[in-house]
Structures are given as C-alpha cells and as structure tokens.
Design an enzyme around this catalytic site. Structure first.
Site, mmCIF file in Angstrom:
data_model
loop_
_atom_site.group_PDB
_atom_site.id
_atom_site.type_symbol
_atom_site.label_atom_id
_atom_site.label_comp_id
_atom_site.label_asym_id
_atom_site.label_seq_id
_atom_site.Cartn_x
_atom_site.Cartn_y
_atom_site.Cartn_z
ATOM 1 C CB THR A 1 -1.262 -1.692 8.569
ATOM 2 O OG1 THR A 1 -2.127 -0.946 9.350
ATOM 3 C CG2 THR A 1 -2.057 -2.164 7.359
ATOM 4 C CB THR B 1 -0.965 0.010 1.208
ATOM 5 O OG1 THR B 1 -0.219 -0.151 2.397
ATOM 6 C CG2 THR B 1 -1.990 -1.090 1.077
ATOM 7 C CG ASN C 1 0.016 8.460 7.839
ATOM 8 O OD1 ASN C 1 -0.681 7.523 7.490
ATOM 9 N ND2 ASN C 1 1.216 8.322 8.329
#
Ligand code: ADP
Ligand code: MG
Length: 710
Positions: free
Chosen positions: A198, A161, A410
């Site tokens: 994650t 990702t 982010n």
C-alpha cells in the site's frame, strides 16, 4: 555525468535545503478526509507549470481502486499537469460511485489550477470500502492550490497513513551542462508485498524525456526496488508509482539508447531503492529492516520467489524480531518454497550467512561465535544471504521483522464498513487485518492483562537518548496492552557525575556508595529531582499515564540505616527497606497510573536513605503482588562461568552460583531476584537494556531474549 544523492527518510520537518525540480510545486491541506474537521493534512497536490510526460506502474490487484483505473489509462502519456492524492480513504471497493468520486476530485482541482480535468491524476490511500467524503475534498481544492510552494516535505507528510516516517528522496544530475533535478515522495508501511505495497510514490523531474522512455526506465526501477518489498504478504488495492517529467531544466532530451537513458534508469532505480528501503524499514511496527539475498539458482524469477518466501515467513520474521539468527527457520522457509513450487533443484549444498557470519554450509550447521552473532543481531538492519551454488541468477527481497506493534497497529486500523447495515447495502469488508497473528499476540495480551510488573530501569537505557525514548514508548505500549507497569529507576552514574562537578569523589564499599550527609542530598536531588521527573515527562509526552514517586512520598519506602557488619566500612546513609506502602501503589495502579519510583528511603527519624535500586525493585515487586519483575541492565542477561547467556535458570541453581560465576552488580541483582521469588513474584527476567524493545521481546515471544529465573 555526475550524480549527487540527497535522501531524507527520517522525521523530516522541512526540505527547503533541497531544491525541487524547476516548474513543480507542492502543497497540502487538511481536508477532513477521515472525519469532518480533522486537523491532520490529508490532501496533497503536486503541480507542474508545464505539461508533463507521465509514466506509471500500478497494482496488479484485480480489486484495484478507482483512481488507479483512471490513471492506468494515461501511462505512458503526455500533457499531465498534476497529481492530487489523499490519505485516509482508499476510494476502493465502494462500487460505481468510486469512479465518479475520483473524477469529481480531479475536476475540482483542475478548475482551481486552471487546467483540464483529464490532465489531473489522482491517488488515494487509506481505509477500504467506505465512500470518500467527496464534497469535503472538492471544497478544499482552492485552498490546496493556494498552498502550493516549494516544500516537498509538506506533500510527503500529507500522504502518510500508518507511516512513522516521512519519506523523501532527491537527486541531481549534470546533463548537457544543465542541472537536472529529481524529487520523490513516498508513503507505505503495511500491506507491502512483492507486487508493491500500500504504497504511493510520486517522482518529479525537470528532465526532458519522452513518455515511452520514462515508462521503460520506471518499470525497470520499480522491478528492482519496490517489487522486492515484502512486509506482510497482503497485496494492496491502491499501489501506485508515478513519474512526471516536465523538461523545464533546459537540458537536452534523453534519447532512447543513449548514455543519458542509462543514467536516467540508474537514477530512478537508486531513488526508488532509497524509498523502498525506507518503506520496508517502516513496515507497520517494524523494528528491523530484513534484507534477504538468494544467489546461485538457475533463474532470476526463482531467486526472486525464494527470497520473498524467506523475507515473508512469519516464523522467520518473529525470530528476527527476537534477535535470533533464525537459521533453521530461514532454511525451512527456503526448503518449503522449493517444495511447494516443485522447483527442480536440490538445496542440499546451500550456504547461509546471517549478518555476514556463516551459520550453515557443507551440508550442516557451522559452529559460530554466538556472542559475536548475538551482538550483530542487535543491528536495525539484518541480512541473510543464501547461495545454492546451482546457477548464476540472484535476487533480493526487502522485509522487516514481525513485532508486537504490528499487531497493535493493524488491530486498531479498522477499514471496513462501520455496521452490518453497510455490509448489507453491498459494501465489502476488506481490511489489512492478519487474523492468526492477532490471535497469537492476543493470547499474550490476555496472559498479562491486569497483571502487575515491576521494571528496574537502569544502565544504558537510561542514558542513550534513543534508548530512553524507546523505553518510554515500550512502557506506554505495555500499559495500553493492559499490563500494569511499576518502574523503579537507578541513577548511579549521574550521581557520580554530579558529585564530581561539586568536586567530590565517589567511594564505594561492597558495590554500595559510601553516602555521607552531603552525598545523600545529592542522591535525592539527582534521583528524585532530575531523573524521576525526566522519565515521567517522557512517558507522559508519549501518551502514558505515569506518576512520579519517591520513597518518601506517602511513606512509600520506609527505611532505616543498613547496619554494617563488624569490620566492614560504615556506608553512612545507605538504607534498607523495612516496609513498602503497598496501599499507595494499589491506589495508583487501580486508577490506571504507572508509578515511577526513585529509590530514596524515608526514615522514621526524618532522614533520607540511599537505597540500592535492584533491592528496592525486588521489595516493591513482592509487596505489590507483581506477576513479573524485569531488570534492564547492560549485559545480555545472567552469564554462566563460560560467559554464555543463561536463557532460563531455576532459583536454586542461581543461588548456588552466588559469589561464584555471579559477582559484583549482578550479585546484588541476583539476591534481589531470589528475594522477590521467595516473596511471591512468579518469574523474574533480566534483559539487555542496550537494545530497544527488550522488555516486549522478552515478554511477548516464546523464547525471549534475556534470562528468565523461576
Ligand atoms: P546495573 O546498572 O544494571 O545495576 P551492574 O553493573 O550493577 O548493572 O550489574 C551488572 C554487572 O554485573 C555486569 O555488567 C557484569 O559486569 C557483572 N556480572 C558479574 N557476574 C555476572 C554474571 N554471572 N552475569 C552477568 N553479569 C555479571
Ligand atoms: Mg547495579
């Protein structure tokens, strides 16, 4: 029994040289998980021709995602045939449809593989709170199965990702005369905290081992490795580590209590350790891996908790980013955690080594060689080791520095519902956005937004390929943060080399090149023809908007011959700037271009002049109303007479040192600094171009990294 290590965590494009375990195949397709028609591969499949023993460790986050709820019921277990994993959508917090969507994907892939749906595990990573486009994913199942082959990297790439790197690791063992192979892929960079990240990790092996034995070995490996990672203190909903063993190697079964079991555990641990390090080092926007060891405490859990507290402290992490040994912050974080947890220990006797240098001990700071430690802090791996001398337990935590890029990534990676309507429909917003940090960085961004900064680019940063790239990335980043950079580059060493090739010697007087008619042609060819186009090309290939200009273009730098003082050597075509065409720069800057200027002056007589790049940068900064002027050079900054870095200096004090502690190339620079300040530039920075990201570190941290002149 021997173990061979093969591990790849860099930008892997193919891994054909590493044979995967027998019976496993890997594939990926672009299924449009994030958006219909997306071209990025986002659906990965790992399939075994033979049913596998499966072990798994999943997040302890109580809001865990749908795929985890199913998988968790199958560990440890037998009969598993495949793992299908998507990136781009976490299938988390979407309500009851999440579980149905998860099984729909498993069923479609099982059908395409010709196996039972119960034997297909799923995993997801990506945005939270948005329903998966389940039709697009199930429709892609046949193509996904058709894509299966022996290239492990394809699957590793598809699960990325925000990861900057593809993460793979391989191992081979000899067991009972047979080769046993392991191949593992992982993804993870943000939201990584003690209880895993994650992160997804899938390990395949052709070892023969019972599920319970595999489970024990995996739990122990994860505990030692992934559970030590801390990047930003948020615990993910989707963390999953799965190991599948199909026994196809033909090696004897690994029995509980045997030496082979120990080897299995050690192999899984070292495999996971490689991937955990790669994940920590790839922490969103991270530039440094941060390894914290706490020793000499009474209990292991305490050691672990303290190590994590230090590795996770925002102040510590930003200090590490700035290249500061941060010993005060490290000890403050340690003390704070001991107090907050009410641990019955007194840290007064603690010793602290940063990069192997003792900085604290015997109850107080230890004198250390500042330059030596500063040099060591430039490494991309930073270690801090504390020993409290109060017991036998120790533990390690892996983390990374906290960088400007972290915030950028982010702030842009939005994972919540798109509208308040969605929220009203009962979908939750839960993103990895760390508000206080963003607010802090935003204040810097606001401070510089729309402001002009002239950057003199020179030294190692123009020669070393990795530094060249990171400089270009940094310029693109500054531009996207709203700053308006103007780059003025040098090129002395390259000119000297080219002249050498032509059989000509370079001669200097007072630090300036004696530039004859032939030399000035070479100067122009190298600066404008070669270096300038290379910089422009690199910046633009990274998404920037650079435009190359020489001083001749649009009469940007009007110059005339630098008159030699009586008794001094005539320098030939060395020029001084009479005027800078600021209108031309305004035009490009207002339209969002980043000018990259080669310091070749335009003589009204038609001649070209060689102009010192430091001088040109100073003049251009004054002429275009730059807020900042930044020199990238091959020293830490301006040094005082003892060789210590001056982190802040006033113009008058700098002037007083000219020709005293400031000599040679720095004298030229310092004069340009003074002229620019007199010409209206607010502040000038001299930073070390030998380390990556110095400009951002200087501009976007409170303490900076080089010399600030005001
Ligand atoms: P650039 O390629 O960035 O123009 P220069 O070599 O021209 O670099 O100028 C920097 C050099 O100036 C340093 O490498 C150092 O040798 C010299 N120098 C002289 N005095 C000082 C000082 N006080 N502080 C730092 N560098 C100095
Ligand atoms: Mg110089």
């Amino acid at each position: 029994m021997s173990q061979r290590t093969l591990s790849e965590t860099k930008n892997v494009t193919g891994s054909k040289s590493f044979a995967p375990p027998i019976g496993f195949r890997f594939g990926a397709v672009a299924a449009g998980v994030k958006e219909a028609g997306g071209v990025r591969k986002d659906l990965a499949l790992i399939a075994s021709e033979i049913p596998c023993a499966a072990a798994g460790v999943v997040t302890v986050n109580k809001m865990c995602a749908a795929p985890i709820r199913y998988s968790a019921t199958r560990f440890p277990g037998t009969g598993i045939r495949a793992i299908v994993a998507n990136s781009g959508n976490a299938n988390a917090l979407t309500g009851p449809v999440g579980a149905a969507d998860e099984r729909a994907v498993a069923t479609a892939v099982a059908k395409a593989l010709g196996v039972g749906a119960d034997d297909v595990l799923t995993a997801s990573t990506g945005g939270i709170g948005i329903r998966m486009p389940v039709e697009r994913i199930t429709a892609a199942a046949p193509a996904l199965v058709a894509a299966l082959g022996d290239d492990v990297a394809i699957a590793a790439e598809a699960i990325r990702t925000t990861d900057l790197r593809t993460k793979l690791a391989f191992r081979e063992l000899e067991l009972g005369g047979k080769t046993v192979r392991f191949a593992a892929i992982a993804k993870g960079s943000g939201m990584i905290h003690p209880q895993m990240a994650t992160m997804l990790c899938f390990i395949t092996t052709d070892a023969r081992v019972a599920p319970e034995t595999l489970q024990r070995a995996l739990v122990s490996a994860v505990d030692e490795t992934f559970n030590t990672i801390t990047v930003d203190g948020d615990m993910s909903t989707n963390d999953t580590v799965i190991a599948l063993a199909n026994g196809a190697s033909g090696a004897p079964a690994i029995e509980p209590g045997s030496a082979a079991e120990k080897t299995l555990e050690a192999t899984l641990t070292s495999l996971c350790a490689d991937l955990a390090k790669a994940i920590a080092a790839d922490g969103e926007g991270a530039s440094k891996l941060f390894i914290v060891d706490v020793a000499g405490v009474p209990e292991r859990e305490m050691a672990r908790d303290l190590a994590r507290a230090v590795a996770g402290g925002s102040l510590v992490k930003s200090g590490i980013f700035g290249g500061d040994p941060s010993w005060g912050r490290i000890l403050a974080a340690l003390g704070a955690r001991i107090g907050a947890r009410d641990y019955p220990i007194d840290p007064a006797g603690v010793t602290l080594d940063v990069q192997g240098v003792r900085v604290y001990g015997d109850g107080g700071p230890v004198a250390f060689d500042k330059d030596d430690l500063s040099a060591r802090m430039r490494s991309t791996e930073i270690s801090a080791r504390m020993d409290l001398g109060l017991g036998k337990a120790s533990a390690r935590a892996l983390g990374c520095d906290l960088t400007f890029d972290y915030v950028k990534i982010n702030a842009e990676y939005y994972s919540g519902p798109k509208s308040s309507l969605d929220a009203a429909n009962g979908k939750h917003t839960s993103g990895p956005v760390n508000r206080p940090v963003i607010v802090e960085a935003l204040s810097y961004i606001r401070k510089f937004a729309g402001k002009r900064a002239v950057i003199k680019y020179g030294g190692a940063a123009m020669i070393d390929p990795a530094l060249k790239r990171s400089f270009a990335e940094e310029m693109v980043l500054l531009q996207s943060a709203g700053l308006k950079p103007v780059i003025v580059h040098g090129g002395g060493p390259e000119i000297t080399k080219t002249l050498e090739k032509m059989g000509r010697k370079s001669e200097f007087a007072d630090g300036q090149r004696i530039t004859g008619a032939e030399e000035v042609r070479v100067v122009e060819m190298v600066l404008t023809g070669r270096i300038n186009t290379e910089i422009v090309g690199l910046i633009n290939s990274l998404g920037g908007n650079a435009i190359g200009l020489s001083g001749k273009d649009g009469r940007l730098l009007i110059a005339s011959k630098l008159e030699t003082a009586p008794g001094k050597t005539d320098l030939g075509f060395v020029g001084e700037i009479d005027a800078v065409n600021a209108d031309l720069l305004d035009m490009f800057l207002e339209r969002g271009y980043m000018p990259v200027i080669s310091p070749v002056g335009f003589g009204l007589d038609g001649a070209s002049y060689n102009i010192n790049a430091d001088v040109a940068a100073g003049e251009i900064a004054s002429a275009c109303g730059a807020e900042r002027l930044i020199f990238l050079t091959d020293v830490a900054g301006i040094l005082d007479d003892k060789g210590n870095l001056l982190s802040e200096v006033k113009a008058a004090d700098l002037e007083a040192q000219l020709g005293k502690s400031i000599k040679g190339g720095m004298h030229v620079k310092a004069q340009a600094v003074l002229d620019a300040l007199a010409g209206g530039v607010r502040a000038v920075h001299i930073v070390d171009g030998r380390a990556p990201h110095s400009v951002v570190a200087e501009l976007f941290t409170d303490h900076g990294v080089g010399t600030l002149v005001t």
